[in-house]
Design a protein around this motif. Structure first.
Motif, PDB file in Angstrom:
ATOM      1  N   ARG A 142       0.922  -0.922  -0.324  1.00  0.00           N
ATOM      2  CA  ARG A 142      -0.025  -0.360  -0.047  1.00  0.00           C
ATOM      3  C   ARG A 142       1.020   1.091   0.183  1.00  0.00           C
ATOM      4  O   ARG A 142       1.922   0.961   1.224  1.00  0.00           O
ATOM      5  CB  ARG A 142      -0.975   0.272   1.954  1.00  0.00           C
ATOM      6  N   VAL A 143       0.332   2.383  -1.202  1.00  0.00           N
ATOM      7  CA  VAL A 143       1.391   3.077  -0.700  1.00  0.00           C
ATOM      8  C   VAL A 143       1.254   4.139   0.675  1.00  0.00           C
ATOM      9  O   VAL A 143       0.369   3.959   1.363  1.00  0.00           O
ATOM     10  CB  VAL A 143      -0.134   4.655  -1.415  1.00  0.00           C
ATOM     11  N   GLY A 144       1.679   4.456   1.169  1.00  0.00           N
ATOM     12  CA  GLY A 144       2.581   5.370   2.849  1.00  0.00           C
ATOM     13  C   GLY A 144       2.729   4.342   3.681  1.00  0.00           C
ATOM     14  O   GLY A 144       2.417   4.745   4.791  1.00  0.00           O
ATOM     15  N   THR A 145       3.424   3.110   3.411  1.00  0.00           N
ATOM     16  CA  THR A 145       3.920   2.847   4.023  1.00  0.00           C
ATOM     17  C   THR A 145       5.585   1.828   4.045  1.00  0.00           C
ATOM     18  O   THR A 145       5.419   2.613   3.142  1.00  0.00           O
ATOM     19  CB  THR A 145       2.769   0.559   4.188  1.00  0.00           C
ATOM     20  N   CYS A 146       6.458   2.030   4.548  1.00  0.00           N
ATOM     21  CA  CYS A 146       7.273   1.820   5.311  1.00  0.00           C
ATOM     22  C   CYS A 146       7.201   0.152   5.737  1.00  0.00           C
ATOM     23  O   CYS A 146       6.655  -0.075   6.794  1.00  0.00           O
ATOM     24  CB  CYS A 146       7.779   2.422   6.111  1.00  0.00           C
ATOM     25  N   LYS A 147       7.911  -1.255   5.838  1.00  0.00           N
ATOM     26  CA  LYS A 147       8.355  -1.575   6.397  1.00  0.00           C
ATOM     27  C   LYS A 147       9.778  -2.445   6.820  1.00  0.00           C
ATOM     28  O   LYS A 147      10.530  -2.118   6.184  1.00  0.00           O
ATOM     29  CB  LYS A 147       7.577  -3.314   5.093  1.00  0.00           C
ATOM     30  N   ARG A 162      -0.360   9.631   4.882  1.00  0.00           N
ATOM     31  CA  ARG A 162      -0.942  10.107   3.521  1.00  0.00           C
ATOM     32  C   ARG A 162      -0.832   9.462   1.843  1.00  0.00           C
ATOM     33  O   ARG A 162      -1.421   9.830   1.177  1.00  0.00           O
ATOM     34  CB  ARG A 162      -2.001  11.333   3.625  1.00  0.00           C
ATOM     35  N   ASN A 163       0.647   9.777   1.647  1.00  0.00           N
ATOM     36  CA  ASN A 163       1.682   9.407   0.021  1.00  0.00           C
ATOM     37  C   ASN A 163       2.133   8.674   0.451  1.00  0.00           C
ATOM     38  O   ASN A 163       2.699   7.680   1.049  1.00  0.00           O
ATOM     39  CB  ASN A 163       1.926  10.742  -0.105  1.00  0.00           C
ATOM     40  N   PHE A 213       5.463  12.205   0.766  1.00  0.00           N
ATOM     41  CA  PHE A 213       5.018  13.214  -0.586  1.00  0.00           C
ATOM     42  C   PHE A 213       4.347  14.045   0.354  1.00  0.00           C
ATOM     43  O   PHE A 213       4.042  15.101  -0.253  1.00  0.00           O
ATOM     44  CB  PHE A 213       4.722  12.406  -1.632  1.00  0.00           C
ATOM     45  N   ASP A 214       3.507  13.250   1.719  1.00  0.00           N
ATOM     46  CA  ASP A 214       2.117  13.994   2.300  1.00  0.00           C
ATOM     47  C   ASP A 214       3.062  15.397   3.355  1.00  0.00           C
ATOM     48  O   ASP A 214       2.029  15.574   4.496  1.00  0.00           O
ATOM     49  CB  ASP A 214       1.298  12.706   3.320  1.00  0.00           C
ATOM     50  N   LYS A 215       4.211  15.703   3.125  1.00  0.00           N
ATOM     51  CA  LYS A 215       4.283  16.922   3.625  1.00  0.00           C
ATOM     52  C   LYS A 215       4.856  16.487   4.880  1.00  0.00           C
ATOM     53  O   LYS A 215       6.084  17.152   5.755  1.00  0.00           O
ATOM     54  CB  LYS A 215       3.741  17.708   3.442  1.00  0.00           C
ATOM     55  N   THR A 216       5.437  14.845   5.411  1.00  0.00           N
ATOM     56  CA  THR A 216       5.485  14.605   7.212  1.00  0.00           C
ATOM     57  C   THR A 216       6.969  13.862   6.521  1.00  0.00           C
ATOM     58  O   THR A 216       7.009  13.233   5.861  1.00  0.00           O
ATOM     59  CB  THR A 216       4.216  14.468   8.055  1.00  0.00           C
ATOM     60  N   CYS A 217       7.018  14.166   8.048  1.00  0.00           N
ATOM     61  CA  CYS A 217       8.175  13.364   8.958  1.00  0.00           C
ATOM     62  C   CYS A 217       7.964  12.253   9.698  1.00  0.00           C
ATOM     63  O   CYS A 217       6.811  13.305  10.902  1.00  0.00           O
ATOM     64  CB  CYS A 217      10.026  13.581   8.504  1.00  0.00           C
ATOM     65  N   LYS A 218       7.853  11.106   9.513  1.00  0.00           N
ATOM     66  CA  LYS A 218       7.775   9.833  10.937  1.00  0.00           C
ATOM     67  C   LYS A 218       9.207   9.964  11.843  1.00  0.00           C
ATOM     68  O   LYS A 218       9.579   9.030  11.042  1.00  0.00           O
ATOM     69  CB  LYS A 218       6.052   9.493  10.177  1.00  0.00           C
TER      70      LYS A 218
END
Length: 304
Positions: free
Chosen positions: A1-6, A23-24, A44-49
């Protein structure tokens, strides 16, 4: 899915965590090496987590950029994350509190590459505005602007003792800069097309370049001589890196292969084939006995 990291166990190939919440597209990722207990993701959702490797829980979401985040890095102490964005800004974030520490403004186009020095008191940023900026991390002020490239910057890095900065550019050159003085000390202009990636080996004595002309090169940082021309790929090379021992160079190409090269002889030691689309990322593990490649075929492969 778009927006996931594993997060994966490289020994077993088992999926350990799926980090979901962006979200992107997640475009940039980093572990806080050498600790390895946190992962930062830029989107690309403009955030860093910021995530826990152990639990997969999101510690913080860093809000503030006005456009896509395309590069990020932890400082060596793992106390700060730096993010670079299409909004022309770099930002520094506090890992503990999740607060924004500084906004580094001065570039006039997107920041495409950034790196801390080993002391963590300097950050270098490369931009599509054709300049490179050197920042003082404690104050957030610009120390030097490195001017000379005639095309967009693709890649920036410090050497291990932070005396030199290497930069790659769409102008087909790689430049070496005296970091304290902010002056260009040498320009490599052997490539026939854009230089897409550059790096030092861990001792800072060798420089590798990757180009859209389908070749990579290894240079001596001491003599500025070309030691090896790495020829064999059938398309542009987007990534290059040394193994921790400095004896091998790894390249990733649009020709769907990654290749391993002997630094001294320049000969191809191994072709890593199997991906069904272009490879855009490659890296060694900390010990240098495993390689990971990321491809547009939506898979990552681990090679031993």
């Amino acid at each position: 899915r778009v927006g996931t990291c594993k997060i994966w166990d490289t020994a077993s190939g088992e999926e350990l965590q799926s980090l979901e919440g962006h979200r992107n597209v997640v475009y940039a990722i980093a572990f806080n090496n050498p600790y390895g207990d946190k992962v930062a993701t830029g989107s690309f959702d403009k955030t860093c987590k910021l995530w826990s490797v152990e639990t997969g829980k999101c510690f913080h979401t860093f809000w503030g950029h006005m456009a896509e985040i395309v590069c990020l890095a932890f400082n060596p102490q793992s106390t700060l994350v730096a993010t670079g964005s299409m909004d022309t800004l770099a930002k520094l974030w506090d890992v503990q509190t999740g607060e924004e520490v500084a906004t580094l403004s001065g570039h006039s186009a997107e920041i495409i590459s950034l790196a801390f020095n080993t002391a963590g008191d300097r950050l270098v940023t490369g931009s599509f505005d054709r300049t490179v900026s050197l920042w003082d991390v404690p104050t957030g002020s610009c120390v030097h602007t490195l001017i000379g490239h005639r095309g967009e910057i693709s890649s920036v890095q410090f050497n291990w003792d932070c005396s030199l900065i290497v930069t790659g550019s769409m102008d087909r050159t790689c430049r070496v800069w005296d970091a304290p003085a902010g002056k260009c000390v040498f320009t490599f202009s052997d490539h026939e097309d854009e230089v897409l990636d550059v790096c030092f080996d861990c001792t800072g004595q060798l420089i590798a370049t990757a180009s859209a002309d389908g070749t990579a090169r290894v240079y001596s940082a001491a003599t500025n001589q070309c030691i090896a021309k790495l020829q064999g790929h059938e398309g542009e090379i987007s990534k290059v890196c040394f193994n921790p021992q400095g004896s091998r160079v790894l390249t990733a190409s649009v020709d769907k292969t990654a290749r391993l090269w002997d630094v001294r002889s320049g000969e191809c030691v191994q072709v890593l084939g199997g991906h069904t689309d272009e490879i855009f990322s490659c890296a060694f593990n900390y010990e240098g006995d495993a390689i990971i490649t990321g491809s547009k075929d939506n898979t990552c492969r681990i090679w031993r």
